[in-house]
Design a protein around this motif. Structure first.
Motif, mmCIF file in Angstrom:
data_model
loop_
_atom_site.group_PDB
_atom_site.id
_atom_site.type_symbol
_atom_site.label_atom_id
_atom_site.label_comp_id
_atom_site.label_asym_id
_atom_site.label_seq_id
_atom_site.Cartn_x
_atom_site.Cartn_y
_atom_site.Cartn_z
ATOM 1 N N GLU A 68 0.865 -1.176 0.000
ATOM 2 C CA GLU A 68 0.000 0.000 0.000
ATOM 3 C C GLU A 68 0.899 1.223 0.000
ATOM 4 O OE1 GLU A 68 -3.261 2.234 2.805
ATOM 5 O OE2 GLU A 68 -3.504 0.082 2.431
ATOM 6 N N VAL A 69 0.677 2.106 -0.953
ATOM 7 C CA VAL A 69 1.523 3.275 -1.146
ATOM 8 C C VAL A 69 0.649 4.518 -1.151
ATOM 9 C CG1 VAL A 69 3.235 4.354 -2.628
ATOM 10 C CG2 VAL A 69 3.057 1.880 -2.553
ATOM 11 N N SER A 70 1.077 5.540 -0.467
ATOM 12 C CA SER A 70 0.353 6.808 -0.495
ATOM 13 C C SER A 70 1.343 7.945 -0.695
ATOM 14 C CB SER A 70 -0.445 7.011 0.798
ATOM 15 O OG SER A 70 0.431 7.223 1.887
ATOM 16 N N GLY A 71 0.828 9.058 -1.182
ATOM 17 C CA GLY A 71 1.647 10.236 -1.417
ATOM 18 C C GLY A 71 0.799 11.349 -1.971
ATOM 19 N N THR A 72 1.451 12.358 -2.522
ATOM 20 C CA THR A 72 0.717 13.482 -3.094
ATOM 21 C C THR A 72 1.560 14.196 -4.129
ATOM 22 O OG1 THR A 72 -0.520 15.486 -2.547
ATOM 23 C CG2 THR A 72 1.495 15.106 -1.309
ATOM 24 N N HIS A 73 0.913 14.679 -5.180
ATOM 25 C CA HIS A 73 1.566 15.498 -6.210
ATOM 26 C C HIS A 73 2.857 14.838 -6.703
ATOM 27 C CE1 HIS A 73 -1.206 18.712 -5.205
ATOM 28 N NE2 HIS A 73 -0.804 18.695 -3.944
#
Length: 338
Positions: A68-73
């Motif tokens: 599971e990977v999360s981040g932004t921009h």
């Protein structure tokens, strides 16, 4: 986001790695490089100062991995250069959990909304683009674990599979449950479960593949015949070799040849015999032995070649050669002197 890893990645563990603060993007990118094969990651629109993200991976069985990977921009690319650095041969099945993303691979582009998912192959360049906050759940498995042909995989990669329609409505809840198992540390450890996941994903790929193979049948058949002609000298030339070169299954290749009333093996044999017969009748090749000629087209056993030749053409190679060369260069008529 597809993060190419080995099952023993340092990110594997009960708790996710979290990235916050002014240097969060640099640490997140560095963590990816350490945990996975090299990827080319860049912030979008100067988003590095406000970046926040996480990374959590766990093995499922001996060869499958959940992430599971999360981040932004952020934009992440798998380039030809990074593939050369490390090419583990994995296939990814990525489901958009939150936010929106765009996957591009080959000629396909898949806009992903929550619940949607897509397939992508780490052996081929791809790009993932996330313009805002996102979370993605990824099942990663070796290409060999899938029970589908390369042709099916090529037809599916980079295409969006809607999470609320058709086969997607069956797979999406299953992936969501696997995600909960990852978060709670309750992933099954039995190899049978790993096999069941691979079987389910293989079925989804096969169901999703557009019917391109049937429409391209005549083109594939012509290409396969050309390939065979170019490789007649290889004694190992067989159905599997031709099918692999065309990214299709051996079974599908046989079906293509059946439209001509032949098998792949019989076509290879007939083309080899035709080439040998041509060379045996060529007056420019009289210095070459029959052994040399038949070996040139993949017949390494001269006795076996002679039997095949006689069964096919009704005479032995030496008899055929003698008659053919005599007809090409007949003896001059004898003169009668009175």
């Amino acid at each position: 986001m597809s993060l190419d890893s080995h099952p023993t990645t340092p990110a594997t563990g009960p708790d996710p790695l979290r990235f916050d603060g002014p240097d969060a993007f640099a640490r997140w990118r560095r963590a990816i490089s350490e945990a996975f094969v090299p990827l080319d990651a860049h912030p979008i629109g100067g988003g590095a100062p406000s970046f926040h993200g996480s990374l959590h991976c766990a093995a499922l069985g001996s060869a499958m991995q959940l992430s599971e990977v999360s981040g932004t921009h952020v934009r992440v690319r798998r380039t030809a250069e990074t593939i050369r650095k490390a090419d583990p041969g994995f296939v990814k099945f990525g489901m958009q959990v939150s936010g929106n993303g765009i996957l591009r691979q080959g000629d396909h582009e898949a806009p992903l909304s929550p619940g949607d998912f897509a397939v992508y192959d780490t052996r081929v360049p791809y790009e993932l683009h996330f313009a805002d906050d996102f979370t993605m759940f990824v099942v990663m498995l070796p290409r060999d674990a899938l029970k589908i042909s390369s042709g099916v995989l090529d037809a599916v990669v980079g295409r969006r599979i809607r999470g609320h329609d058709g086969v997607g409505a069956l797979i999406s809840p299953f992936l969501m449950q696997l995600r909960h198992n990852l978060q709670n540390g309750t992933l099954p450890s039995t190899p049978m479960f790993e096999d069941a996941v691979a079987d389910l994903l293989s079925a989804a790929f096969d169901e999703t593949a557009p019917p391109l193979r049937e429409r391209s049948g005549p083109t594939l058949l012509a290409s396969a015949k050309t390939f065979i002609d170019h490789h007649l000298s290889d004694p190992d030339l067989n159905t599997v070799m031709v099918a692999t070169a065309h990214h299709i299954s051996a079974r599908y290749l046989q079906k293509l040849f059946e439209t001509d009333g032949r098998t792949v093996a019989s076509w290879i044999r007939s083309r080899r015999l035709d080439k040998c017969r041509r060379d045996l009748a060529d007056p420019r090749l009289t210095q070459e032995t029959i052994r040399t000629i038949c070996a040139r087209y993949g017949f390494l056993d001269t006795a076996h070649f002679s039997r095949l030749f006689k069964d096919t053409f009704g005479q032995s190679p030496s008899s055929f050669r003698g008659h053919a060369l005599t007809e090409t260069h007949p003896r001059p008529p004898e003169h009668t002197y009175i």
